[in-house]
Design a protein around this motif. Structure first.
Motif, PDB file in Angstrom:
ATOM      1  N   SER A   6      28.921  40.077 -60.771  1.00 56.34           N
ATOM      2  CA  SER A   6      28.615  41.027 -59.691  1.00 56.34           C
ATOM      3  C   SER A   6      29.075  42.444 -60.013  1.00 56.34           C
ATOM      4  O   SER A   6      28.406  43.420 -59.655  1.00 56.34           O
ATOM      5  N   LYS A   7      30.194  42.582 -60.699  1.00 56.17           N
ATOM      6  CA  LYS A   7      30.695  43.925 -61.044  1.00 56.17           C
ATOM      7  C   LYS A   7      29.734  44.643 -61.974  1.00 56.17           C
ATOM      8  O   LYS A   7      29.527  45.853 -61.861  1.00 56.17           O
ATOM      9  N   ASN A   8      29.146  43.896 -62.910  1.00 64.05           N
ATOM     10  CA  ASN A   8      28.164  44.494 -63.825  1.00 64.05           C
ATOM     11  C   ASN A   8      26.919  44.948 -63.065  1.00 64.05           C
ATOM     12  O   ASN A   8      26.338  45.992 -63.380  1.00 64.05           O
ATOM     13  N   ILE A   9      26.515  44.146 -62.091  1.00 68.79           N
ATOM     14  CA  ILE A   9      25.332  44.492 -61.285  1.00 68.79           C
ATOM     15  C   ILE A   9      25.582  45.775 -60.499  1.00 68.79           C
ATOM     16  O   ILE A   9      24.740  46.673 -60.456  1.00 68.79           O
ATOM     17  N   ILE A  10      26.749  45.865 -59.876  1.00 69.79           N
ATOM     18  CA  ILE A  10      27.085  47.045 -59.082  1.00 69.79           C
ATOM     19  C   ILE A  10      27.215  48.287 -59.965  1.00 69.79           C
ATOM     20  O   ILE A  10      26.816  49.388 -59.574  1.00 69.79           O
ATOM     21  N   LYS A  11      27.731  48.100 -61.200  1.00 72.32           N
ATOM     22  CA  LYS A  11      27.888  49.240 -62.120  1.00 72.32           C
ATOM     23  C   LYS A  11      26.557  49.748 -62.661  1.00 72.32           C
ATOM     24  O   LYS A  11      26.403  50.912 -62.989  1.00 72.32           O
ATOM     25  N   SER A  12      25.575  48.837 -62.794  1.00 76.28           N
ATOM     26  CA  SER A  12      24.267  49.218 -63.340  1.00 76.28           C
ATOM     27  C   SER A  12      23.412  49.853 -62.243  1.00 76.28           C
ATOM     28  O   SER A  12      23.112  49.212 -61.229  1.00 76.28           O
ATOM     29  N   LYS A  13      23.018  51.096 -62.448  1.00 80.01           N
ATOM     30  CA  LYS A  13      22.234  51.825 -61.440  1.00 80.01           C
ATOM     31  C   LYS A  13      20.923  51.098 -61.133  1.00 80.01           C
ATOM     32  O   LYS A  13      20.542  50.934 -59.969  1.00 80.01           O
ATOM     33  N   MET A  14      20.233  50.613 -62.192  1.00 76.76           N
ATOM     34  CA  MET A  14      18.952  49.945 -62.009  1.00 76.76           C
ATOM     35  C   MET A  14      19.101  48.617 -61.260  1.00 76.76           C
ATOM     36  O   MET A  14      18.368  48.333 -60.311  1.00 76.76           O
ATOM     37  N   SER A  15      20.079  47.801 -61.695  1.00 78.86           N
ATOM     38  CA  SER A  15      20.301  46.496 -61.054  1.00 78.86           C
ATOM     39  C   SER A  15      20.751  46.663 -59.606  1.00 78.86           C
ATOM     40  O   SER A  15      20.319  45.910 -58.718  1.00 78.86           O
ATOM     41  N   TYR A  16      21.607  47.662 -59.369  1.00 81.34           N
ATOM     42  CA  TYR A  16      22.112  47.884 -58.020  1.00 81.34           C
ATOM     43  C   TYR A  16      20.998  48.341 -57.081  1.00 81.34           C
ATOM     44  O   TYR A  16      20.904  47.895 -55.937  1.00 81.34           O
ATOM     45  N   GLN A  17      20.115  49.199 -57.599  1.00 80.49           N
ATOM     46  CA  GLN A  17      18.997  49.675 -56.788  1.00 80.49           C
ATOM     47  C   GLN A  17      18.043  48.530 -56.454  1.00 80.49           C
ATOM     48  O   GLN A  17      17.548  48.419 -55.331  1.00 80.49           O
ATOM     49  N   LEU A  18      17.788  47.664 -57.451  1.00 80.79           N
ATOM     50  CA  LEU A  18      16.953  46.481 -57.213  1.00 80.79           C
ATOM     51  C   LEU A  18      17.579  45.606 -56.131  1.00 80.79           C
ATOM     52  O   LEU A  18      16.887  45.111 -55.232  1.00 80.79           O
ATOM     53  N   MET A  19      18.888  45.435 -56.217  1.00 85.24           N
ATOM     54  CA  MET A  19      19.600  44.603 -55.251  1.00 85.24           C
ATOM     55  C   MET A  19      19.486  45.177 -53.837  1.00 85.24           C
ATOM     56  O   MET A  19      19.239  44.446 -52.867  1.00 85.24           O
ATOM     57  N   LEU A  20      19.639  46.488 -53.701  1.00 85.09           N
ATOM     58  CA  LEU A  20      19.538  47.123 -52.385  1.00 85.09           C
ATOM     59  C   LEU A  20      18.133  46.965 -51.795  1.00 85.09           C
ATOM     60  O   LEU A  20      17.969  46.750 -50.587  1.00 85.09           O
ATOM     61  N   THR A  21      17.124  47.071 -52.666  1.00 88.40           N
ATOM     62  CA  THR A  21      15.738  46.874 -52.224  1.00 88.40           C
ATOM     63  C   THR A  21      15.539  45.452 -51.709  1.00 88.40           C
ATOM     64  O   THR A  21      14.915  45.238 -50.660  1.00 88.40           O
ATOM     65  N   LEU A  22      16.082  44.484 -52.444  1.00 85.80           N
ATOM     66  CA  LEU A  22      15.988  43.077 -52.021  1.00 85.80           C
ATOM     67  C   LEU A  22      16.713  42.855 -50.698  1.00 85.80           C
ATOM     68  O   LEU A  22      16.215  42.152 -49.813  1.00 85.80           O
ATOM     69  N   MET A  23      17.889  43.467 -50.557  1.00 89.77           N
ATOM     70  CA  MET A  23      18.653  43.334 -49.314  1.00 89.77           C
ATOM     71  C   MET A  23      17.834  43.819 -48.120  1.00 89.77           C
ATOM     72  O   MET A  23      17.823  43.182 -47.063  1.00 89.77           O
TER      73      MET A  23
END
Length: 414
Positions: free
Chosen positions: A117-134
């Protein structure tokens, strides 16, 4: 204690949560993923389909979590949204530690899965994808069922790192996705000693060679396509799984050399390889755009003619071109050409995937059936006999494909 024998089942796992691919809705059962011409809709949401009452009863434990949300959804959810939502709802209802599977003494629950999860939050692309999914999931099952970003990253990460594409080997296609607790225990290798095979939605991990130690840490499956050069595999593994592979195929240059084998002078090779890649991209684009099959076949023939004097037999760009040609000829029912292209793929597959791999077994099964259909009985028997030796290891003698194979082989005994 002895190790695992070649062909032995190491793990048999049912999905913790799974979702049928959106494009297969109404064509396959949402519980078992099997095809049926007589599917029954869920009487409440009218969105999910089941084979019969038995499948509906067995699938209700999972479906009841989502049914009311599907009924009230203005826009019906895609498979990816459904799967993440099912996991969120299941975790909320049962917690992180239930249910669980025990694999060789190790207890596996959703909570024990790695999340990065820390890697996901640190990655701008992965974090943005996650927020879109949320945002999408919140609209579907309501904000009260969606945790804050940090907690959501834990769930999203566990699914992203430990999810499986569910394949139907009979049709050679991915039909859905799922989370499997028991199978998530195994590490990756680009030269795996175990195969992941599905029978419906039941996942089996089977040893494709003798494994001396009966130990989780000595069993390896492949997380990604092996039909890639090492730097591409490493990039994919780093982006999706956050590690670098140290297997023999990644550390020895011999494998990459074979995968870009050229038959021409080194000075010319670089330019020819560049042109080959460009032409292959054009072919792949034609396939993606569902271009006329005869037009694709013609382009394949031209390309293979060029490649015959340029690329070695194990060159991955030649293999990918032959795969397109083989599959297109099957669709066009050009059996002689399909047999010809299929045979050219057999030994390269043996090199890429190994002698006891599901890829090689399924490929030989296709060729054997075409030969039998075309009337080359003696050759068909030889190919299907080879197939049986491989699929007994990769799929096991109870798998429906192996049973179908035995029926074909029985014809030669009459």
């Amino acid at each position: 204690m002895s190790g695992f024998n070649r062909g032995e089942v190491i793990v048999c796992s049912e999905p913790y949560a799974h979702a049928l691919g959106t494009e297969y809705r109404g064509l396959r059962c949402d519980h078992c993923f099997k095809k049926s011409d007589d599917l029954k809709r869920c009487s409440q949401c009218s969105f999910v389909y089941f084979c019969d009452k038995n499948c509906q009863t067995r699938g209700w434990g999972l479906h009841k979590l989502e049914c009311k949300y599907i009924m009230s959804a203005k826009q019906k959810p895609l498979a990816s949204i459904r799967l993440i939502s099912l996991v969120l709802l299941k975790v909320k209802k049962y917690g992180m530690d239930n249910p669980f599977e025990e694999v060789l003494g190790r207890k596996m629950s959703f909570g024990t899965l790695m999340s990065h999860s820390k890697n996901i939050i640190k990655s701008k692309m992965s974090y943005q994808l996650m927020l879109t999914l949320m945002h999408e999931i919140s609209r579907y099952i309501g904000p009260a069922n969606v945790p804050d970003p940090e907690e959501f990253a834990e769930t999203f990460g566990r699914m992203r790192v430990n999810g499986f594409s569910i394949a139907d080997d009979n049709d050679s296609e991915v039909v859905g996705c799922g989370v499997y607790l028991g199978a998530a225990v195994f590490d990756h290798s680009c030269e795996p000693n175990a195969e992941v095979v599905f029978d419906g939605v039941t996942l089996y991990v089977r040893a494709n060679q003798d494994i001396p130690q009966r130990d989780i840490n000595h069993v390896f499956v492949s997380y990604i396509s092996q039909l890639q050069l090492s730097h591409n595999r490493q990039r994919t593994l780093k982006e999706l799984y956050y590690f670098r592979c140290q297997c023999i195929r990644c550390t020895s240059p011999l494998y990459d050399d074979k995968m870009i084998e050229m038959l021409i002078d080194e000075k010319e090779a670089e330019e020819e390889l560049r042109k080959t890649k460009e032409r292959l991209k054009k072919l792949e684009k034609m396939m993606d755009q569902h271009a006329n099959l005869s037009a694709i076949e013609e382009e394949c023939r031209k390309e293979i003619e060029i490649q015959n004097n340029v690329l070695g037999s194990t060159n991955i760009y030649r293999i990918k071109t032959l795969e397109i040609a083989f599959n297109v000829c099957i669709k066009l029912k050009k059996w002689i050409d399909a047999i010809s292209f299929g045979k050219l793929l057999t030994e390269p597959y043996r090199f890429i995937y190994g002698p006891y791999s599901r890829h090689l077994g399924i490929h030989l099964f296709k060729i054997g059936k075409i030969l039998l259909y075309y009337g080359s009985v003696t050759e068909a028997e030889d190919v299907l006999t080879q197939t049986e030796e491989i699929m007994k290891v990769t799929h096991g003698d109870q798998h429906f494909l192996y049973q179908d194979l035995l029926k074909l082989l029985a014809q030669f005994q009459k």
